[in-house]
Design a protein around this motif. Sequence first.
Motif, short mmCIF file in Angstrom:
data_model
loop_
_atom_site.label_atom_id
_atom_site.label_comp_id
_atom_site.label_asym_id
_atom_site.label_seq_id
_atom_site.Cartn_x
_atom_site.Cartn_y
_atom_site.Cartn_z
N ALA A 67 -1.93 9.82 13.87
CA ALA A 67 -2.97 8.83 14.16
C ALA A 67 -2.40 7.41 14.21
CB ALA A 67 -4.07 8.90 13.10
N GLY A 68 -1.09 7.27 13.99
CA GLY A 68 -0.46 5.95 13.98
C GLY A 68 -0.70 5.20 12.69
N LEU A 69 -0.98 5.92 11.61
CA LEU A 69 -1.28 5.31 10.33
C LEU A 69 -0.32 5.80 9.26
CD1 LEU A 69 -5.19 5.66 10.42
CD2 LEU A 69 -3.81 3.68 11.10
N SER A 70 -0.45 5.24 8.06
CA SER A 70 0.38 5.65 6.93
C SER A 70 -0.51 5.81 5.69
CB SER A 70 1.46 4.60 6.65
OG SER A 70 0.87 3.43 6.11
N MET A 71 0.08 6.19 4.61
CA MET A 71 -0.66 6.36 3.36
C MET A 71 -1.30 5.05 2.91
SD MET A 71 -0.27 9.58 2.78
CE MET A 71 -0.49 10.08 1.08
N ARG A 72 -0.72 3.93 3.29
CA ARG A 72 -1.29 2.61 2.92
C ARG A 72 -2.64 2.36 3.59
NH1 ARG A 72 2.83 -2.08 1.55
NH2 ARG A 72 0.82 -3.05 1.21
N ILE A 90 -1.28 17.18 -11.04
CA ILE A 90 -1.73 16.84 -9.68
C ILE A 90 -1.81 15.32 -9.53
CG2 ILE A 90 -3.68 16.95 -8.08
CD1 ILE A 90 -4.21 19.81 -9.28
N ASN A 91 -2.38 14.65 -10.52
CA ASN A 91 -2.54 13.20 -10.50
C ASN A 91 -1.19 12.49 -10.40
OD1 ASN A 91 -4.38 10.90 -10.68
ND2 ASN A 91 -3.40 10.54 -12.65
N ASP A 92 -0.20 12.95 -11.19
CA ASP A 92 1.12 12.33 -11.15
C ASP A 92 1.76 12.47 -9.77
OD1 ASP A 92 0.91 11.58 -13.81
OD2 ASP A 92 2.17 13.21 -14.55
N ILE A 93 1.67 13.66 -9.19
CA ILE A 93 2.26 13.89 -7.86
C ILE A 93 1.51 13.09 -6.81
CG2 ILE A 93 2.67 15.63 -6.07
CD1 ILE A 93 3.12 17.60 -8.48
N TYR A 94 0.19 13.17 -6.82
CA TYR A 94 -0.65 12.41 -5.90
C TYR A 94 -0.29 10.92 -5.97
CZ TYR A 94 -5.01 10.03 -4.50
OH TYR A 94 -5.93 9.19 -3.94
N GLY A 95 -0.22 10.39 -7.18
CA GLY A 95 0.07 8.97 -7.37
C GLY A 95 1.42 8.55 -6.84
N SER A 96 2.39 9.47 -6.82
CA SER A 96 3.73 9.13 -6.35
C SER A 96 3.77 8.85 -4.84
CB SER A 96 4.72 10.24 -6.71
OG SER A 96 4.52 11.39 -5.90
N TYR A 97 2.72 9.19 -4.12
CA TYR A 97 2.67 8.98 -2.68
C TYR A 97 2.03 7.63 -2.30
CZ TYR A 97 4.31 13.70 -1.85
OH TYR A 97 5.08 14.84 -1.80
N PHE A 98 1.63 6.86 -3.30
CA PHE A 98 0.97 5.58 -3.05
C PHE A 98 1.66 4.45 -3.79
CE2 PHE A 98 -2.37 8.80 -2.66
CZ PHE A 98 -2.86 8.50 -1.40
N ALA A 100 1.35 1.40 -6.13
CA ALA A 100 0.37 1.15 -7.19
C ALA A 100 -0.68 0.13 -6.77
CB ALA A 100 1.08 0.70 -8.46
N ASP A 101 -0.28 -0.85 -5.96
CA ASP A 101 -1.21 -1.90 -5.53
C ASP A 101 -2.16 -1.45 -4.43
OD1 ASP A 101 0.03 -3.60 -7.32
OD2 ASP A 101 1.36 -4.45 -5.81
N TYR A 102 -1.93 -0.26 -3.84
CA TYR A 102 -2.74 0.20 -2.73
C TYR A 102 -3.32 1.60 -2.95
CZ TYR A 102 -0.98 -3.78 -0.15
OH TYR A 102 -0.69 -5.05 0.26
N ALA A 103 -3.50 1.95 -4.20
CA ALA A 103 -4.09 3.27 -4.47
C ALA A 103 -5.53 3.29 -3.97
CB ALA A 103 -4.04 3.57 -5.97
N PRO A 104 -5.91 4.33 -3.23
CA PRO A 104 -7.26 4.38 -2.67
C PRO A 104 -8.31 4.77 -3.72
CG PRO A 104 -6.04 6.34 -2.07
CD PRO A 104 -5.07 5.45 -2.79
N ALA A 105 -9.55 4.56 -3.37
CA ALA A 105 -10.64 5.10 -4.18
C ALA A 105 -10.59 6.62 -4.06
CB ALA A 105 -11.98 4.57 -3.64
N ARG A 106 -11.17 7.31 -5.05
CA ARG A 106 -11.15 8.77 -4.96
C ARG A 106 -12.08 9.39 -5.98
NH1 ARG A 106 -5.87 10.36 -8.27
NH2 ARG A 106 -6.93 10.59 -10.26
#
Length: 129
Positions: A67-72, A90-98, A100-106
């Motif tokens: 889609a031309g986008l990234s995790m940010r 799961i939370n630790d692994i999930y968090g490693s893909y973001f 810290a300043d741009y973690a999405p709502a969830r």
Amino acid sequence: MAHTVIFSPQAPAPIGPYSQAIRAGGTVYVSGQIALDPATGQLVGGGDVAAETHQVMRNLQAVLTAAGLSMRHIVKCSIFVQDLGNFGLINDIYGSYFDADYAPARETVEVSRLPKDVQVEISCVAVEG
């Protein structure tokens, strides 16, 4: 409003009547991803929730890249787990893909069963710009 189907061969092909993602305006809605290997269509991890979670996140990244986008660009994730006892891992692994300043709502929800009896499924909403 018109919408566009997003497809990536680097993510698992849909296993039902849905799209990997839909772009509507500047928003991309990514369908729930599970731990399928896009090359083989087989489940990854053999019951290892960490391996499943990494594959899910890689699948999300592949769809976003198409889609031309990234995790940010992700503004919201929905996480579905078969056992909240695995939440910390799961939370630790999930968090490693973001960043810290741009973690999405969830939200994270325990469910009784997921497709193909996987342990984790994640969907997201991303916004261009």
